[in-house]
Design a protein around this motif. Structure first.
Motif, PDB file in Angstrom:
ATOM      1  N   SER A   1      15.314   9.981  -7.179  1.00 42.35           N
ATOM      2  CA  SER A   1      16.420   9.498  -6.352  1.00 42.35           C
ATOM      3  C   SER A   1      15.914   8.690  -5.169  1.00 42.35           C
ATOM      4  CB  SER A   1      17.267  10.687  -5.864  1.00 42.35           C
ATOM      5  OG  SER A   1      16.477  11.618  -5.151  1.00 42.35           O
ATOM      6  N   GLN A   2      14.750   9.054  -4.596  1.00 42.44           N
ATOM      7  CA  GLN A   2      14.239   8.324  -3.441  1.00 42.44           C
ATOM      8  C   GLN A   2      13.710   6.946  -3.821  1.00 42.44           C
ATOM      9  OE1 GLN A   2      11.798  11.802  -2.013  1.00 42.44           O
ATOM     10  NE2 GLN A   2      12.544  11.094  -0.029  1.00 42.44           N
ATOM     11  N   LEU A   3      13.230   6.804  -5.043  1.00 41.72           N
ATOM     12  CA  LEU A   3      12.765   5.506  -5.520  1.00 41.72           C
ATOM     13  C   LEU A   3      13.849   4.749  -6.270  1.00 41.72           C
ATOM     14  CD1 LEU A   3       9.217   6.468  -6.893  1.00 41.72           C
ATOM     15  CD2 LEU A   3       9.809   5.586  -4.636  1.00 41.72           C
ATOM     16  N   ASP A   4      14.913   5.461  -6.633  1.00 39.05           N
ATOM     17  CA  ASP A   4      16.052   4.892  -7.360  1.00 39.05           C
ATOM     18  C   ASP A   4      15.632   4.293  -8.696  1.00 39.05           C
ATOM     19  OD1 ASP A   4      18.768   4.362  -7.658  1.00 39.05           O
ATOM     20  OD2 ASP A   4      18.577   2.326  -6.881  1.00 39.05           O
TER      21      ASP A   4
ATOM     22  N   ASP B   1       0.821  -1.211   0.000  1.00 37.89           N
ATOM     23  CA  ASP B   1       0.000   0.000   0.000  1.00 37.89           C
ATOM     24  C   ASP B   1       0.857   1.264   0.000  1.00 37.89           C
ATOM     25  OD1 ASP B   1      -2.731   1.057   0.071  1.00 37.89           O
ATOM     26  OD2 ASP B   1      -2.141   1.891   2.003  1.00 37.89           O
ATOM     27  N   ALA B   2       1.945   1.261   0.764  1.00 35.30           N
ATOM     28  CA  ALA B   2       2.811   2.434   0.817  1.00 35.30           C
ATOM     29  C   ALA B   2       3.483   2.694  -0.529  1.00 35.30           C
ATOM     30  CB  ALA B   2       3.864   2.252   1.916  1.00 35.30           C
ATOM     31  N   TRP B   3       3.979   1.626  -1.162  1.00 43.85           N
ATOM     32  CA  TRP B   3       4.674   1.812  -2.436  1.00 43.85           C
ATOM     33  C   TRP B   3       3.712   2.116  -3.571  1.00 43.85           C
ATOM     34  CZ3 TRP B   3       9.820   1.741  -4.148  1.00 43.85           C
ATOM     35  CH2 TRP B   3      10.760   1.711  -3.102  1.00 43.85           C
ATOM     36  N   MET B   4       2.526   1.570  -3.549  1.00 45.87           N
ATOM     37  CA  MET B   4       1.527   1.942  -4.544  1.00 45.87           C
ATOM     38  C   MET B   4       1.208   3.428  -4.436  1.00 45.87           C
ATOM     39  SD  MET B   4       0.562  -0.422  -6.668  1.00 45.87           S
ATOM     40  CE  MET B   4      -1.067   0.110  -7.197  1.00 45.87           C
ATOM     41  N   ALA B   5       1.066   3.920  -3.218  1.00 46.92           N
ATOM     42  CA  ALA B   5       0.790   5.345  -3.021  1.00 46.92           C
ATOM     43  C   ALA B   5       1.948   6.194  -3.529  1.00 46.92           C
ATOM     44  CB  ALA B   5       0.525   5.630  -1.540  1.00 46.92           C
ATOM     45  N   ALA B   6       3.180   5.764  -3.259  1.00 49.15           N
ATOM     46  CA  ALA B   6       4.352   6.521  -3.699  1.00 49.15           C
ATOM     47  C   ALA B   6       4.442   6.550  -5.223  1.00 49.15           C
ATOM     48  CB  ALA B   6       5.616   5.901  -3.104  1.00 49.15           C
ATOM     49  N   PHE B   7       4.244   5.409  -5.857  1.00 52.52           N
ATOM     50  CA  PHE B   7       4.299   5.358  -7.323  1.00 52.52           C
ATOM     51  C   PHE B   7       3.214   6.235  -7.939  1.00 52.52           C
ATOM     52  CE2 PHE B   7       6.876   1.615  -9.075  1.00 52.52           C
ATOM     53  CZ  PHE B   7       7.813   1.705  -8.054  1.00 52.52           C
TER      54      PHE B   7
ATOM     55  N   THR C   1       0.490   5.272 -22.030  1.00 44.91           N
ATOM     56  CA  THR C   1      -0.454   6.159 -22.698  1.00 44.91           C
ATOM     57  C   THR C   1      -1.475   6.665 -21.698  1.00 44.91           C
ATOM     58  OG1 THR C   1      -1.949   4.361 -23.226  1.00 44.91           O
ATOM     59  CG2 THR C   1      -0.193   4.826 -24.819  1.00 44.91           C
ATOM     60  N   PRO C   2      -2.195   7.764 -22.007  1.00 43.00           N
ATOM     61  CA  PRO C   2      -3.234   8.254 -21.085  1.00 43.00           C
ATOM     62  C   PRO C   2      -4.268   7.194 -20.743  1.00 43.00           C
ATOM     63  CG  PRO C   2      -2.746   9.911 -22.734  1.00 43.00           C
ATOM     64  CD  PRO C   2      -1.970   8.678 -23.131  1.00 43.00           C
ATOM     65  N   ALA C   3      -4.646   6.368 -21.714  1.00 41.55           N
ATOM     66  CA  ALA C   3      -5.644   5.328 -21.431  1.00 41.55           C
ATOM     67  C   ALA C   3      -5.107   4.309 -20.436  1.00 41.55           C
ATOM     68  CB  ALA C   3      -6.047   4.624 -22.726  1.00 41.55           C
ATOM     69  N   ALA C   4      -3.793   3.985 -20.591  1.00 41.23           N
ATOM     70  CA  ALA C   4      -3.203   2.979 -19.708  1.00 41.23           C
ATOM     71  C   ALA C   4      -3.098   3.475 -18.287  1.00 41.23           C
ATOM     72  CB  ALA C   4      -1.821   2.580 -20.221  1.00 41.23           C
ATOM     73  N   THR C   5      -2.964   4.783 -18.096  1.00 44.29           N
ATOM     74  CA  THR C   5      -2.800   5.335 -16.743  1.00 44.29           C
ATOM     75  C   THR C   5      -4.109   5.832 -16.166  1.00 44.29           C
ATOM     76  OG1 THR C   5      -2.202   7.475 -17.705  1.00 44.29           O
ATOM     77  CG2 THR C   5      -0.394   5.995 -17.097  1.00 44.29           C
ATOM     78  N   ALA C   6      -5.227   5.595 -16.844  1.00 41.61           N
ATOM     79  CA  ALA C   6      -6.515   6.078 -16.340  1.00 41.61           C
ATOM     80  C   ALA C   6      -6.826   5.624 -14.922  1.00 41.61           C
ATOM     81  CB  ALA C   6      -7.645   5.645 -17.283  1.00 41.61           C
ATOM     82  N   PRO C   7      -6.496   4.362 -14.526  1.00 39.53           N
ATOM     83  CA  PRO C   7      -6.779   3.957 -13.141  1.00 39.53           C
ATOM     84  C   PRO C   7      -6.061   4.793 -12.104  1.00 39.53           C
ATOM     85  CG  PRO C   7      -6.383   2.032 -14.515  1.00 39.53           C
ATOM     86  CD  PRO C   7      -6.010   3.230 -15.327  1.00 39.53           C
ATOM     87  N   PHE C   8      -4.981   5.482 -12.515  1.00 40.45           N
ATOM     88  CA  PHE C   8      -4.262   6.327 -11.577  1.00 40.45           C
ATOM     89  C   PHE C   8      -4.847   7.732 -11.516  1.00 40.45           C
ATOM     90  CE2 PHE C   8      -0.716   3.695 -10.375  1.00 40.45           C
ATOM     91  CZ  PHE C   8      -0.668   2.764 -11.385  1.00 40.45           C
TER      92      PHE C   8
END
Length: 339
Positions: free
Chosen positions: A310-313, A285-291, A320-327
């Protein structure tokens, strides 16, 4: 003139705006000249700022948590947007709208608090249910829980971020536990609730996000076990009988081990099934939120890839915009920046 929020800023942009200052430091460069480094925040996020050729007088002209009017130019540095300041001046609080500086929570805090109570009051184990009720009857704790962030920058770093993270983790626990019959589902659910409770005392979040003295000296793992012990004593008073010793031990172990590794701050690694499950779900959950936050706030708007973090290295692939729609990044689904 319409306000420009941090999330709206682009590289090589001239900025003249009011922000809330925090984390200020006066440092010497390699030639001995002083420069000012600080974080500037508004309701949409935080940007690191630097002012070259600063002085101690300027450093002392405002405090962390003050509002400051800043003039400068944005640039990309090590994959992140930063602001090179040419002028900074303190602004009186009665000259600003506080709503411009309260981080926007991508969640309905009241709904989350109600869901938290529903999940805890659904526990069937009498000892766990009585313990949960002691937390739910503590109005001061509930007020803090509803306001506290879960982290300083990437980890649910907004008002209500802690209860957002906790409830999400409890929902994940309910989904995962049936797949592993050996798990004590109610113990895992209670551990998900308890694992970060120490953050309500570890962090400060009234004017700016920071660490309390107890947070600096003890950290939320120690503080969380102390809070658990307080409520166990209270539950024993209300129930008129001792709290099960092994159950208390298992709950404490889940708090102190949920970071997973000694070099990540846990004094003990997970040594029970429930502690292991909690660590894995918390990490998810923490890393999903960070991403999600890094993708959402990335200044490379025309690229399928984020800048290097740098913090995620690593860089992150946005696609594409469609692929990132869930975000929440597709234009038709993402809200307009606040005006």
């Amino acid at each position: 003139m319409e306000r420009r929020y941090i999330q709206q800023l682009t590289p090589q942009e001239q900025v003249r705006e009011v922000f809330r200052a925090g984390g200020k430091q006066l440092r010497p460069n390699r030639h001995g000249a002083l420069y000012l480094q600080l974080d500037l925040t508004d309701r949409t996020g935080t940007i690191n700022a630097r002012m070259w050729n600063a002085s101690e007088q300027l450093y002392r002209s405002f405090e962390n948590g003050d509002y400051v009017r800043v003039e400068g130019t944005t640039q990309i540095y090590q994959g992140a947007l930063q602001l090179i300041v040419s002028r900074i001046q303190r602004v009186n609080s009665d000259e600003v709208d506080p709503a411009d500086f309260t981080p926007v929570a991508p969640c309905q805090v009241d709904h989350l608090m109600n869901r938290l109570a529903e999940l805890l009051r659904g526990l069937r184990n009498p000892a766990l249910r009585n313990l949960a009720e002691c937390f739910l009857l503590d109005e001061a704790f509930l007020r803090d829980l509803a306001k506290a962030p879960a982290g300083m920058k990437f980890h649910h770093a907004y008002e209500g971020g802690l209860v957002d993270h906790v409830v999400n983790l409890m929902e994940l626990a309910r989904l995962v536990a049936p797949r592993y019959p050996e798990l004590d589902a109610e113990l895992l659910l209670m551990g998900a609730f308890l694992h970060d409770i120490g953050k309500v005392r570890e962090l400060t979040y009234e004017r700016e996000y920071g660490y309390s003295d107890a947070g600096q000296l003890l950290g939320h793992l120690v503080i969380g076990t102390q809070m658990l012990e307080e409520k166990i004593r209270r539950s024993e008073e209300l129930a008129g009988e001792p709290f099960p010793a092994e159950l208390a031990l298992r709950l404490k172990h889940m708090i102190v081990s949920h970071h997973g590794q000694l070099d990540f701050g846990s004094p003990k690694p997970p040594m029970t099934l429930e502690a292991l499950a909690l660590h894995c779900l918390d990490h998810l959950d923490a890393w999903m939120a960070a991403f999600r936050q890094c993708i959402k706030e990335d200044p490379n708007v025309d690229s399928a890839w984020t800048a290097f973090h740098s913090q995620l290295d690593r860089k992150l692939f946005k696609g594409t915009p469609a692929a990132t729609a869930p975000f929440g990044l597709a234009a038709e689904q993402s809200p307009e920046p606040p005006a």
